[in-house]
Design an enzyme around this catalytic site. Sequence first.
Site, PDB file in Angstrom:
ATOM      1  N   HIS A 188       0.819  -1.221   0.000  1.00 56.70           N
ATOM      2  CA  HIS A 188       0.000   0.000   0.000  1.00 56.70           C
ATOM      3  C   HIS A 188       0.855   1.275   0.000  1.00 56.70           C
ATOM      4  O   HIS A 188       0.693   2.111  -0.905  1.00 56.70           O
ATOM      5  CB  HIS A 188      -0.997  -0.033   1.171  1.00 56.70           C
TER       6      HIS A 188
ATOM      7  N   HIS B 159       3.797   6.909   5.364  1.00 52.74           N
ATOM      8  CA  HIS B 159       2.604   7.621   5.838  1.00 52.74           C
ATOM      9  C   HIS B 159       1.796   6.867   6.889  1.00 52.74           C
ATOM     10  O   HIS B 159       1.066   7.467   7.659  1.00 52.74           O
ATOM     11  CB  HIS B 159       1.722   8.080   4.669  1.00 52.74           C
TER      12      HIS B 159
ATOM     13  N   GLU C 166       0.961   5.745  12.648  1.00 56.48           N
ATOM     14  CA  GLU C 166      -0.406   5.334  12.954  1.00 56.48           C
ATOM     15  C   GLU C 166      -0.475   3.853  13.334  1.00 56.48           C
ATOM     16  O   GLU C 166      -1.088   3.480  14.321  1.00 56.48           O
ATOM     17  CB  GLU C 166      -1.284   5.611  11.718  1.00 56.48           C
ATOM     18  N   ASP C 167       0.171   3.007  12.519  1.00 52.35           N
ATOM     19  CA  ASP C 167      -0.070   1.562  12.635  1.00 52.35           C
ATOM     20  C   ASP C 167       1.065   0.749  13.266  1.00 52.35           C
ATOM     21  O   ASP C 167       0.933  -0.458  13.413  1.00 52.35           O
ATOM     22  CB  ASP C 167      -0.346   0.970  11.227  1.00 52.35           C
TER      23      ASP C 167
ATOM     24  N   ASP D  79      -3.250   8.366  -1.149  1.00 49.65           N
ATOM     25  CA  ASP D  79      -3.648   7.313  -0.215  1.00 49.65           C
ATOM     26  C   ASP D  79      -5.090   6.884  -0.496  1.00 49.65           C
ATOM     27  O   ASP D  79      -5.398   5.701  -0.634  1.00 49.65           O
ATOM     28  CB  ASP D  79      -3.518   7.900   1.211  1.00 49.65           C
TER      29      ASP D  79
ATOM     30  N   ASP E 165     -20.932  15.486 -25.410  1.00 45.47           N
ATOM     31  CA  ASP E 165     -19.495  15.299 -25.281  1.00 45.47           C
ATOM     32  C   ASP E 165     -19.114  13.958 -24.683  1.00 45.47           C
ATOM     33  O   ASP E 165     -18.232  13.858 -23.869  1.00 45.47           O
ATOM     34  CB  ASP E 165     -18.856  16.453 -24.530  1.00 45.47           C
TER      35      ASP E 165
HETATM   36 MN    MN Z   1      -2.687   4.638   3.853  1.00 42.33          MN
END
Ligand code: MN
Length: 730
Positions: free
Chosen positions: A54, A78, A82-83, A145, A266
């Site tokens: 990811h 990123h 957090e994880d 993300d 269009d």
């Molecule tokens: Mn992410």
Amino acid sequence: MNNTETVYTIDILMERLMKDNKQYDISKIVSAYEFAATAHANQVRSSGEPYITHPLAVSYILLELGMDTDTICAGLLHDVVEDTDVTLDEIKKRYGQDVAMLVDGVTKLGKIPLFTKEEQQAENVRKILLAMSQDIRVIIIKLADRLHNMRTLQFRPAHKQRNTALETMNIYAPIAHRLGIKTIQDEIEDLAFRYLDPFAYSEIEQNLIIRSDERQAFIEKIKGQIAARFKELGLSEPQLSGRVKSIYGIYKKSYVMGKSLDEIYDVYAVRIIVNTVIECYNALGVIHDMYNPIPNRFKDYIATPKANMYQSLHTTVIGTEGIPFEVQIRTVDMNYTAEYGIAAHWKYKEGIKGKDKLESRLAWIRKIIEAQQESNDAEEIVRTIKSDLSPEDTFAFTPNGDIITLPAGATIIDFAYAIHTQVGNKMKGAKVDGKLVSLDYKLQTGEIVEILTSSDPNHGPNRAWLDIARTNEARSKIRSWFKKERREENIEQGKEDIEKEFRRNGINVPPEELADFLADDMKRHNCATLDDFYAAVGYGGIILSKIIQRLKDLYTKRYGTPAQPKLQTPASHHSGTGIVVGGEDNIDYKVAKCCSPLPGEDIIGFITKGHGLSIHRKDCQTYQKALETGEEPDRWIAVTWAETATSNDNPIFKATIDIVAKSNITLLADVCAITAEMRIPVTNISSKTLKNSNANLILTCSIAGVEQLHLLISKLKKLPDVMSADRVMK
Ligand code: MN
């Protein structure tokens, strides 16, 4: 960036890095990868892939957007704070302040729950904007993300799919749009749409698959024709690309405009990319010369860029096969901005004046935040971010948050009819942002409109709405309501009109003979009964002044000369200006010189540019032509004469009469005797002898109304030597 299947690896990322000519700090990127891979080592995605795929995918997207080394590193890192157990300090020590700040920004953004209560949602969007204003790269990482999460959404549980898709559509797609990052906007919208309305999505997808070869061949053919013409004219070779619109783009068009796939102009778009602005306009000329342009479809976003800095010329033309397609013409620089928006600042740093564009985009964000802090209205920014500020359209919201797109200047009447015909017909008023407004209130982008409807089953629109409504959709719905729902009223109105017109012309047909007397005209207008005929007159389907002469002739044939019509006594004092528009009688106007309408004649108003209202006869050539060509329908409005209009002393009403007579020495005196007796002021008179020695007299006088004119003409015709006397029509 369309591959939803790719499982990203560091090798794929490296390969892409090498392909670019840009200077990257490769060792820093590899180090960030290794650090993140170790931190996420034991984690897997819902898809079963190792978690690191990811962050790799996110970095790949950032790389494609042209972002710098720090942003790519932050993309890889990123999710670690957090994880995993990794701290921000550690990241700061290893990769520097900038990368740490970016990771922190993305982490904080991730903690903002977007779908809670309405007020809180606004508060959360505010936080996103604040993060954006600190460093715009934070939001670009967040968009990358979100794009990868959307690409892999099929592995998530169903209820999460829907929430994520909704959040994407409501928050992230508008942000991508406002930042002008079209590549991401198009893809996340399509992906979100697929989960929000799978049925519509697959229907459009299927429709596009059918004959997709044919579509491709059509686009290739057009491109070939354009390339050949440019070469023939000795113009420098343009970059040409062609495409079929995105699925969500088609859906939006068909949904907003209520059109089927075949009717969307269009679906096909051909893009012409040239080097200079002058070449853009040249190319437009070439295209309009090659194909037939569709009126009112040309948009100059070069002269007037969109709020997100988008610049391009748009036109829709009809190809040789009769298939319409959109042509977009822009310079290379404009194309970068159109595709990558704010990210073009990093991608093409040297190529364009990136700093100015970046500055103006950031100014937009700052402006919203400032305005928001002043008004303390948290909902305000949700609206701002949700609204697609294109200069020619107004986007207003229903209380449920659905967007209604209307032309600029549209009123709440247009809004109500755009929701549903029944909502329009039952409307008794509206609240805009919680406040009651008048019916002619002009909507602004971002306003929330609540239509108040009546529960009275007999409630319907008012005829005056026809003058207030801005869209043809609303007007035609109002008209058809009167046609269908108000038959009784129309019959009554029509009957009254006919009686009045007959009285005025001295026509007095016994009631039992009326159907027979009108038989011819009833047949002409497909009216089976007398009531049908009355109704048609009542709602304006039959214009009496157009048929009255024929009826008069018929009357003379059957019943003899019509009785002398009685002159109406002019109103002794008059207020108002003589005409009525939507119930108002103090409106200034001019009478059009082309047809010189008189009180008593059927009239229509035209809103001129800068000279107020101009009044034409309904049978005037100018108006009839406008009806045929459908030109500027918005500027023609319904007007009627006020009772007070019939006045002997209003010098603006004039009529010119052309008299041909046998040469007679007293002719001039005879004519003047009549005008004097009728107290009609003559403003001009001239006479000449025609080749056949007949006399030709041109008489111009002030006239109170059409009845007085008819009486004058009939008196003139009775003069012994007069052969003809006719009103001069230009
Ligand atoms: Mn992410």
